[in-house]
Design an enzyme around this catalytic site. Structure first.
Site, PDB file in Angstrom:
ATOM      1  N   ASP A  28      -1.930  12.715  -0.633  1.00 29.60           N
ATOM      2  CA  ASP A  28      -1.226  12.573  -1.912  1.00 29.60           C
ATOM      3  C   ASP A  28      -2.051  13.136  -3.060  1.00 29.60           C
ATOM      4  O   ASP A  28      -1.580  13.937  -3.863  1.00 29.60           O
ATOM      5  CB  ASP A  28      -0.943  11.093  -2.204  1.00 29.60           C
ATOM      6  N   VAL A  40       0.836  -1.205   0.000  1.00 25.93           N
ATOM      7  CA  VAL A  40       0.000   0.000   0.000  1.00 25.93           C
ATOM      8  C   VAL A  40       0.869   1.253   0.000  1.00 25.93           C
ATOM      9  O   VAL A  40       0.559   2.248  -0.662  1.00 25.93           O
ATOM     10  CB  VAL A  40      -0.964  -0.012   1.211  1.00 25.93           C
ATOM     11  N   ALA A  41       1.969   1.204   0.745  1.00 24.58           N
ATOM     12  CA  ALA A  41       2.878   2.350   0.795  1.00 24.58           C
ATOM     13  C   ALA A  41       3.554   2.584  -0.549  1.00 24.58           C
ATOM     14  O   ALA A  41       3.781   3.718  -0.960  1.00 24.58           O
ATOM     15  CB  ALA A  41       3.940   2.132   1.874  1.00 24.58           C
ATOM     16  N   ASP A  64      -3.451  19.077 -44.039  1.00 23.30           N
ATOM     17  CA  ASP A  64      -4.134  19.364 -45.283  1.00 23.30           C
ATOM     18  C   ASP A  64      -3.966  20.857 -45.573  1.00 23.30           C
ATOM     19  O   ASP A  64      -3.717  21.642 -44.658  1.00 23.30           O
ATOM     20  CB  ASP A  64      -5.619  18.994 -45.125  1.00 23.30           C
ATOM     21  N   ASN A  70      -1.810   8.141   0.956  1.00 20.00           N
ATOM     22  CA  ASN A  70      -1.789   7.958  -0.492  1.00 20.00           C
ATOM     23  C   ASN A  70      -3.025   8.510  -1.189  1.00 20.00           C
ATOM     24  O   ASN A  70      -2.949   8.983  -2.323  1.00 20.00           O
ATOM     25  CB  ASN A  70      -1.645   6.468  -0.835  1.00 20.00           C
ATOM     26  N   GLU A  98      -1.682   4.685  -5.394  1.00 17.71           N
ATOM     27  CA  GLU A  98      -3.079   4.351  -5.705  1.00 17.71           C
ATOM     28  C   GLU A  98      -3.774   5.415  -6.554  1.00 17.71           C
ATOM     29  O   GLU A  98      -4.630   5.117  -7.368  1.00 17.71           O
ATOM     30  CB  GLU A  98      -3.899   4.162  -4.402  1.00 17.71           C
TER      31      GLU A  98
END
Length: 868
Positions: free
Chosen positions: A712, A278-279, A325, A708, A283
């Site tokens: 985060d 998890v660290a 074009d 996280n 995520e």
């Protein structure tokens, strides 16, 4: 086997079992049931549920799902629930943004199906084009769209613009004459095709093909064969995720083994490994990329560019080739009179004087031998003739009124053999024949010249001078028309009357470059992007425009489709970087050009508006369709749609794309810095636990998830909104093979992560010596706050003294929200217990804040020194 264009009209009517009176309603209904509706099949789209499931096709996401399952089995239900909720929120975000992009594209489509005039049961009526079927008799006139492939059975001065199919910018003269030889679509002058537009005259035709059986339908097969590729960022993220996931799995296995050996507690070791996973796993990474790209899409929408696929936003920043074009994108998509040659002098359109006899006669001929008209915002007619009408408007000549004052009593329509046309008008009670057309053919019919108000015999010197001017115009890619007249007593014109004419002058016309095109091309070149022109137009015209706006430069090459067809792949690869203009090319040539650049490792952006552009748009790394003039097929094939059909918008979009990549890279750097710092602390405590059992797990899984996902995510999203700058155009395009984490970025992450880890470990050590439960409390809070402070450092490689602390208000907001949430955890006991945080006194809180702020201060000092 004979094609429709090789058969006469009676033969076709018989073969298709129809007549000039058209089909009966019952027969039309029967054929509709048999042949289906007259429309192209739409490419199948993934359902909302499929888009939702696609959000989980990521190795990091799969690791988190495994971590959630293990957390559930080991009794840590809070962590399990939080992980699942986060993954679902991320999937919903990605799905919502994709569906929003699709809806934006759909909103560009016409709100109603085009109408068509059809003869059924002998009566003319108007129906939806989808209800048209093989054997129907259709009628059309200037301004009408052609909605099916059909063989012409009646034509009156008929001209059709087929650029959407062939890339040819000039209208094509159409006849009913049978063609004996086998010819390409562009030379089938007795046929009209879906997607083209009538610019002059009128006609009647019998429908030979509808829907997928039309020439447009055949091109759609090429479209299906073209492949789409992932964006450079997707490839980089995929590679990054793969390497990160392998590293995390290996690290978790090692830490699990070491922990189990030292503690003999399988459950505790498993939870420790999960905490590490998890660290280590960012995520919020997928969500942040989605959000940043979504915000970039909104920025681009304000700049007149709609992104169909938000993943393509960043691709713009990696583009090193823009194949554009010509008509409408680099030019204004309208013919304009560039110069006027009269009285032996070259004048600009605004230098004419209607007091001068020759200038007045030139203007009369321009407006009266012309059926185009302007009605408010509506402009109907051939682009060339509209240019003449617009010049008349500059001198307050309103064409409808002018034609009423000087009525036309007879006409000899233009044809491709004579190459000119004549009308008989009553001008000031005199019958005057006015003629306009190709200069060289017109001069053969001239015996006199109007010069400085006097009519005299034309001399060889006069003719040579006129032809030299005509040649100079042609060399510049200009379209030239010559004008002549004669007074007559005839009531009706015959072709024999087209002689003994008096030459008046010339006009040169061009579809002029957009005002902003030159500046945009210059910016693209400075940004390390090579712009190239790919057009169905003639080489001379294409080169002239390309030179004016800076695409064609000294030493460059111009090649046409036939030359390209005869080149081997090796020869094309050898000359590729010298060729800046491709003229008279077919759809398969465009794909070949795109492939050739991609084979050299370049990221190719391709713009176009016609059906013939669609396969190349799909093949390119980023296909760019025109929102105004673009066909629905080209829009469906593209990744980006220009609302204003403007090349300059592409360059603006490149700027946005480069800034988005910089912001995403900085956001990833921010995420990995904090995660790596946490990993360093976990590894350090794991190793120390072998020697002293007081070194416990530094973080609970729920704490790491909070860091996280909350402290985060908000700063990372804020970093993703960092204001862009044109400075990115001074850099070369990003090498798509270059990893998202370059050596310098990776080094910066390790240094900053190391500083955070030292601060966190000091806090952890203080906590161990304070009492049970304080080690994880100090470690968690120092890491939380250190990452919030680090959000300011990760905004840019420059120090805050250079970029300014308050230039991105979102980072301030994110920081304040983060501080508020951390304060809630510290000061509300019920919340503190969930997050396993002990009660703290003022000194302890100040110690935690000081430790958390220290890494950012050190990093800013280093940046200031480097910047100096």
């Amino acid at each position: 086997m004979k094609y429709f264009y090789q058969k006469d009209s009676e033969e076709i009517l018989s073969e298709l079992e129809t007549s000039n009176s058209g089909l009966s309603e019952n027969e039309a209904k029967s054929r509709l049931e048999k042949n289906g509706l007259n429309k192209l099949p739409e490419a199948p789209r993934p359902s909302a549920f499929q888009i939702f499931l696609n959000q989980f096709k990521d190795l990091i996401v799969l690791i988190l799902i495994v971590a959630a399952v293990i957390s559930g089995f080991t009794g840590d239900h809070e962590s399990s629930i939080v992980i699942i909720i986060v993954l679902i929120i991320n999937a919903i975000l990605g799905t919502t943004q994709t569906l929003n992009a699709q809806r934006s594209v759909d909103s560009l489509k016409q709100l109603s199906v085009p109408k068509v005039k059809v003869i059924r049961n002998g009566v003319k009526q108007e129906i939806n084009s989808e209800q048209l079927t093989v054997g129907d008799i259709i009628e059309f006139e200037a301004g009408d769209m052609i909605v099916a492939d059909a063989r012409i059975i009646e034509a009156s001065s008929l001209q059709v613009q087929e650029s959407a199919l062939t890339g040819e910018s000039h209208a094509v003269d159409k006849t009913i004459e049978t063609i004996e030889d086998e010819v390409v679509v562009g030379d089938q002058t007795n046929m009209v095709f879906t997607g083209s537009q009538v610019t002059y005259g009128k006609g009647r035709a019998v429908v030979t093909s509808i829907g997928v059986a039309t020439e447009i339908g055949k091109i759609s097969e090429l479209l299906n064969k073209a492949t789409t590729s992932k964006s450079p960022l997707q490839k980089s993220i995929d590679e990054f995720s793969k390497n990160l996931s392998i590293g995390i799995i290996a690290l978790c296995i090692v830490v699990f083994g070491l922990t189990y050996i030292s503690s003999k507690d399988f459950g505790g070791a498993a939870m420790f490994a999960i905490a590490l996973a998890v660290a280590a796993v960012p995520e919020a990474l997928a969500s942040i990329i989605t959000i940043v790209e979504s915000l970039g899409s909104q920025t681009l929408a304000k700049e007149n560019a709609i992104m169909k696929d938000i993943n393509a936003v960043e691709t713009l920043g990696s583009v090193s080739i823009i194949a554009s074009d010509k008509t409408g994108t680099l030019t204004q998509n309208k013919m304009t009179v560039e110069d006027v040659y009269v009285n032996g002098k070259l004048l600009k359109p605004d230098e004419l004087s209607l007091e001068d006899k020759a200038s007045k006669m030139l203007m009369d001929t321009m407006v009266l031998t012309n059926d185009s008209f302007i009605n408010g915002d509506q402009k109907v007619g051939d682009p060339t003739e509209l240019a003449l009408v617009e010049l008349g408007r500059k001198y307050n000549i309103i064409e409808q009124d002018y034609r009423e004052n000087y009525p036309r009593i007879s006409e000899l329509p233009f044809d491709s053999v004579r190459k000119f046309m004549s009308t008989l008008q009553i001008v000031n009670n005199e019958k005057v024949m006015l003629t306009k057309g190709a200069t060289d053919e017109l001069l053969k019919k001239c015996s006199h010249i109007l010069l400085d108000g006097e009519v005299r015999d034309i001399t060889k010197e006069d003719i040579d001078q006129i032809l030299v001017q005509n040649y100079n115009f042609a060399e510049e890619g200009l379209r030239v028309l010559g004008y002549a007249f004669k007074v007559t007593d005839k009531e009706q014109l015959t072709f024999d009357d087209e002689n003994n004419l008096t030459f008046v002058g010339l006009t040169s016309m061009i579809d002029p470059p957009r005002v902003e095109s030159k500046d945009a091309v210059e910016k693209a070149i400075k940004a390390g992007i090579k712009p190239i022109m790919i057009t169905g137009d003639h080489a001379i015209t294409a080169r002239s425009i390309a030179r004016k706006i800076g695409i064609f430069q000294e030493g460059d090459m111009v090649i046409d489709g036939i030359t390209l067809e005869n080149m081997t792949d090796e020869e094309l690869a050898r000359d590729l970087e010298k060729i800046s203009v491709y003229a008279r090319v077919a759809p398969e040539h465009k794909i070949r050009i795109v492939n050739a650049w991609q084979a050299k490792g370049k990221i190719v952006g391709m713009s176009g508006d016609g059906v013939n552009d669609a396969p190349a748009l799909k093949q390119a790394d980023i296909g760019i369709a025109m929102g105004i003039t673009g066909s629905e097929v080209s829009k469906d094939a593209a990744d980006m749609i220009l609302i204003d059909d403007n090349f300059a918008t592409i360059v603006k979009a490149v700027t946005v794309g480069r800034n988005i990549f910089t912001n995403i890279k900085n956001a990833i750097k921010y995420l990995l810095t904090g995660n790596t710092g946490a990993i360093f602390v976990v590894i350090a405590t794991t190793l120390l636990a072998f020697f002293d059992t007081k070194y416990v797990v530094p973080f609970a899984a729920i704490q790491l998830l909070f860091i996280n996902l909350v402290t985060d995510s908000l700063p990372a999203i804020a970093i993703g909104t960092e204001p862009g700058t044109d400075e990115v155009l001074k850099q070369a395009p990003r090498n798509p093979k270059e990893p998202i984490l370059t050596r310098s970025t990776f080094t910066a992450i390790l240094i900053e992560a190391g500083l955070i880890a030292i601060a966190v470990f000091i806090g952890y050590y203080i906590g161990i010596n304070t009492g049970e439960g304080y080690a994880t409390t100090f470690a968690f809070l120092v890491l939380c706050l250190a990452r919030l402070f680090n959000g300011f450092s990760c905004r840019s490689d420059l120090p805050l003294t250079k970029i300014g602390l308050f230039t991105n208000k979102n980072t301030i907001i994110a920081f304040l929200i983060g501080i508020t949430l951390v304060s809630i955890i510290i000061f509300i006991p019920a919340i503190s217990s969930i997050f396993k945080v002990m009660s703290l006194n003022g000194i302890q809180i100040l110690t935690i804040v000081g430790l958390a702020l220290a890494p950012t201060i050190v990093v800013q000092v280093i940046k200031i020194m480097k910047n100096r």
